[in-house]
Design an enzyme around this catalytic site. Structure first.
Site, PDB file in Angstrom:
ATOM      1  N   ARG A  13       0.855  -1.204   0.000  1.00 30.07           N
ATOM      2  CA  ARG A  13       0.000   0.000   0.000  1.00 30.07           C
ATOM      3  C   ARG A  13       0.884   1.245   0.000  1.00 30.07           C
ATOM      4  O   ARG A  13       1.076   1.863  -1.031  1.00 30.07           O
ATOM      5  CB  ARG A  13      -0.957  -0.027   1.204  1.00 30.07           C
ATOM      6  CG  ARG A  13      -2.170   0.844   0.983  1.00 30.07           C
ATOM      7  CD  ARG A  13      -1.916   2.309   1.240  1.00 30.07           C
ATOM      8  NE  ARG A  13      -1.539   2.555   2.652  1.00 30.07           N
ATOM      9  CZ  ARG A  13      -0.988   3.694   3.062  1.00 30.07           C
ATOM     10  NH1 ARG A  13      -0.733   4.682   2.222  1.00 30.07           N
ATOM     11  NH2 ARG A  13      -0.659   3.838   4.343  1.00 30.07           N
ATOM     12  N   ASP A  14       1.488   1.632   1.122  1.00 24.55           N
ATOM     13  CA  ASP A  14       2.348   2.824   1.104  1.00 24.55           C
ATOM     14  C   ASP A  14       3.552   2.580   0.194  1.00 24.55           C
ATOM     15  O   ASP A  14       4.039   3.492  -0.491  1.00 24.55           O
ATOM     16  CB  ASP A  14       2.806   3.187   2.530  1.00 24.55           C
ATOM     17  CG  ASP A  14       3.050   4.686   2.705  1.00 24.55           C
ATOM     18  OD1 ASP A  14       3.395   5.362   1.717  1.00 24.55           O
ATOM     19  OD2 ASP A  14       2.896   5.186   3.832  1.00 24.55           O
ATOM     20  N   HIS A  17       3.660   3.742  -3.511  1.00 24.23           N
ATOM     21  CA  HIS A  17       4.146   5.066  -3.923  1.00 24.23           C
ATOM     22  C   HIS A  17       5.538   4.967  -4.547  1.00 24.23           C
ATOM     23  O   HIS A  17       5.864   5.685  -5.490  1.00 24.23           O
ATOM     24  CB  HIS A  17       4.222   6.010  -2.712  1.00 24.23           C
ATOM     25  CG  HIS A  17       2.888   6.505  -2.243  1.00 24.23           C
ATOM     26  ND1 HIS A  17       2.093   7.336  -3.001  1.00 24.23           N
ATOM     27  CD2 HIS A  17       2.214   6.309  -1.083  1.00 24.23           C
ATOM     28  CE1 HIS A  17       0.982   7.625  -2.333  1.00 24.23           C
ATOM     29  NE2 HIS A  17       1.026   7.003  -1.165  1.00 24.23           N
ATOM     30  N   SER A 167       3.277  11.587   8.499  1.00 29.72           N
ATOM     31  CA  SER A 167       3.310  11.482   7.033  1.00 29.72           C
ATOM     32  C   SER A 167       4.499  12.194   6.418  1.00 29.72           C
ATOM     33  O   SER A 167       4.967  11.814   5.349  1.00 29.72           O
ATOM     34  CB  SER A 167       2.029  12.068   6.445  1.00 29.72           C
ATOM     35  OG  SER A 167       0.907  11.586   7.132  1.00 29.72           O
ATOM     36  N   HIS A 194       2.798   5.241  12.741  1.00 31.40           N
ATOM     37  CA  HIS A 194       3.270   5.030  11.369  1.00 31.40           C
ATOM     38  C   HIS A 194       4.294   6.114  11.064  1.00 31.40           C
ATOM     39  O   HIS A 194       3.979   7.293  11.100  1.00 31.40           O
ATOM     40  CB  HIS A 194       2.043   5.128  10.444  1.00 31.40           C
ATOM     41  CG  HIS A 194       2.324   5.164   8.973  1.00 31.40           C
ATOM     42  ND1 HIS A 194       2.080   4.083   8.149  1.00 31.40           N
ATOM     43  CD2 HIS A 194       2.786   6.141   8.165  1.00 31.40           C
ATOM     44  CE1 HIS A 194       2.381   4.401   6.895  1.00 31.40           C
ATOM     45  NE2 HIS A 194       2.815   5.651   6.866  1.00 31.40           N
ATOM     46  N   HIS A 196       7.619   7.940   8.844  1.00 30.97           N
ATOM     47  CA  HIS A 196       8.415   8.096   7.617  1.00 30.97           C
ATOM     48  C   HIS A 196       9.813   8.514   8.041  1.00 30.97           C
ATOM     49  O   HIS A 196      10.015   9.064   9.130  1.00 30.97           O
ATOM     50  CB  HIS A 196       7.771   9.105   6.663  1.00 30.97           C
ATOM     51  CG  HIS A 196       6.609   8.524   5.913  1.00 30.97           C
ATOM     52  ND1 HIS A 196       6.697   8.067   4.623  1.00 30.97           N
ATOM     53  CD2 HIS A 196       5.336   8.295   6.302  1.00 30.97           C
ATOM     54  CE1 HIS A 196       5.529   7.583   4.237  1.00 30.97           C
ATOM     55  NE2 HIS A 196       4.669   7.707   5.235  1.00 30.97           N
ATOM     56  N   TYR A 287       4.178  18.914   2.438  1.00 28.65           N
ATOM     57  CA  TYR A 287       3.846  17.922   1.416  1.00 28.65           C
ATOM     58  C   TYR A 287       4.938  17.807   0.369  1.00 28.65           C
ATOM     59  O   TYR A 287       5.509  18.823  -0.050  1.00 28.65           O
ATOM     60  CB  TYR A 287       2.589  18.353   0.668  1.00 28.65           C
ATOM     61  CG  TYR A 287       1.324  18.064   1.372  1.00 28.65           C
ATOM     62  CD1 TYR A 287       0.767  16.786   1.358  1.00 28.65           C
ATOM     63  CD2 TYR A 287       0.647  19.074   2.032  1.00 28.65           C
ATOM     64  CE1 TYR A 287      -0.424  16.538   2.006  1.00 28.65           C
ATOM     65  CE2 TYR A 287      -0.544  18.832   2.676  1.00 28.65           C
ATOM     66  CZ  TYR A 287      -1.073  17.555   2.664  1.00 28.65           C
ATOM     67  OH  TYR A 287      -2.249  17.305   3.302  1.00 28.65           O
TER      68      TYR A 287
END
Lengths: 344, 344
Positions: A13-14, A17, A167, A194, A196, A287
């Site tokens: 899923r992730d 990307h 994120s 979760h 990063h 982002y």
């Protein structure tokens, strides 16, 4: 605190990307089979942006979620199957399809301050008999108190667990501790984390979260994932073993899934890197889509794009506000006394 | 606790391992110039195994330490110059040469339990008027109490600071906290920390060390270094900024040194990777040179080489005891009931 955290693999899923959502159903089946053989607790399968994400806007996947689930579900014996749903992108029809194809868990993700758009989705997921996990994305952009309020909303809607999603990889271990402990104290449901790796802290932050009472954590084989990638799963399993946790996934099996099964499927340039771009995204807490705009406007106004990103981070600019980038570049150019280059 | 830790760049020393000690003097000069421009506190220049390391045994460097120092010293304005000396490898003549070429600091490294071999070296370094730092290598192999005793020996010999070197990347943040805080309490000199990333914890462990009172920390641009590499310097500087530390090195300058200056000099395959091999070295806490032997004996006896490494780690086997690897493989094969393959 748990001694047996639930470990959730995000490779399908992730991790999508990192491969531009181009895993084939056969590849997913092979990876899922290896993860099941390694006794992984959960695998998540969806487009990187969740069910329904396959689009011009978010990138077309190599197959439909249905094709992926049909390929993966038969590979799983004890490993549970999760799907991701972002309200506004995924639909009720897709959720029904996923439930019909054996999904055990649906994770419902909203921006850290927008849990209130997820009520109907939680209710529907519970109605369909699935476990419902809530994900608060870009959690560095909200205060710990706001995160708790948002998590409590999700709990009210029926969530069985709430995850803090770092994120942008912008949180430090102390930030993680503060946020996780507040949620653990203020909720009756499970708390997850979760990470990063933009600041090189994915494993360290995950250990910090567990230390404060998180009971479920995410990772990707070989550290796949958006941007600089998620917590590297096989490394996490090794670190959890060393730290004395009794986790279900087997270290060697997880390592084999990473290096024998996944790695041969990847091009060298698809491996997430902790380069200057991903570092700046974590440092500024913005982002990844802002990078391109900041570079363009930086060039136009003679401003270091990194200054633009830092300023956007301080302004807590979110997706959809890209036009602000020009304003910021112009203002910084004035403040720094830079001559504005001609519009070329 | 300091709010202004000293940041030491290892690219031109520990980073030499990643390029098989092949940086040219010109390349070193260029990298050092970029680090000086970024206001790095210290750069260390030596063969990866210290002065005198250039040999068949440790790998021939592209130039002599003298040629490297002659190239680097003129590039440094405020940045201090450090050299590494391992008793038994480096000599007094080289130390004299380094002092004559402007070295400000000599770091003297011993195995974590062998500080007693370094007394003459500390005394000579102090006699030559250099700052003397002691490094305890493979510090995961000693108890915190032993590390304190060893560090106190170095303090007695004249060390201005003692570093814990997590040479195998085997320590967890809690291990680091326990060890650093004990040293900070028990010494009157500065405490430093040097990480490797085998468990993905280099940045997290470095932050933990600072939190417990370490005041000087190491890193390498782009995460170069032996094995899976050291703490990635530009990422560390970003994380320290974010954590509110007031460090000398400038983030953008350090990033530029990493990506504009160093990166174009590197082949893709020289970048340290957190692959299964380096993970296992950190997990088992053993020397990287054991890998090759464990693979060979594993094949010969039908045993997973990872089991051999874990066993060697538990036995706390150190370099020079490679013949034990065969014994371990044979014993594991018996325990696991594996047929021993013919000697092929």
């Amino acid at each position: 605190m748990t001694n047996s955290p639930r470990v959730v693999d995000m490779t399908l899923r992730d991790g999508m990307h990192a491969v531009d959502h181009q895993f084939t159903p056969d590849q997913m089946a092979e990876i899922a089979g290896a993860l099941d053989a390694a006794d992984m607790d959960v695998v998540e399968v969806s487009h990187g942006d969740g069910m329904g994400g396959s689009s011009i806007n978010y990138g077309m996947a190599a197959a439909s979620t249905e094709e992926y689930l049909e390929a993966v579900a038969p590979q799983l014996s004890d490993t549970e199957l999760s799907v991701l749903l972002l309200p506004g992108i995924g639909t009720v029809e897709e959720l029904d399809m996923a439930a019909d194809h054996g999904a055990d868990i649906c994770r419902i993700a909203t921006h850290a301050t927008e849990a209130d758009i997820s009520q109907d989705h939680f209710e529907y997921v519970k109605e369909r008999g699935l476990e419902a996990n809530g994900l608060l994305m870009l959690s560095h952009m909200a205060t710990p108190e706001t995160l708790l309020e948002q998590a409590q909303l999700m709990e009210e809607y029926g969530a069985d667990a709430v995850y803090l999603m770092d994120s942008a990889g912008a949180l430090l271990p102390g930030d993680v501790r503060e946020r996780v402990s507040l949620l653990v104290d203020g909720l009756d449901i499970d708390v997850g984390f979760h990470a990063h790796n933009n600041l090189g802290l994915a494993v360290g932050n995950t250990l910090a979260a567990l230390d404060e009472g998180a009971v479920t954590v995410d990772g990707c084989l070989r550290g796949l994932g958006a941007g600089s990638g998620n917590t590297q799963m096989e490394v996490l399993v090794g670190a959890l073993d060393r730290a004395g946790y009794d986790v279900s996934p087997d270290l060697y099996g997880t390592m084999d899934a990473a290096e024998e099964v996944l790695l041969p499927m990847l091009d060298d340039d698809t491996m997430p890197e902790l380069d200057n771009d991903s570092l700046m995204l974590g440092y500024a807490g913005v982002y990844s889509s802002f990078l391109r705009h900041a570079r363009r406007e930086g060039k136009r106004y003679g401003v270091d794009p990194r200054d633009i990103l830092v300023e956007l981070g301080e302004m807590e600019v979110v997706g959809g506000q890209e036009d602000l980038i020009t304003d910021v570049a112009e203002r910084l150019a004035e403040e720094q006394g830079n001559a504005v280059e001609a519009d070329d």
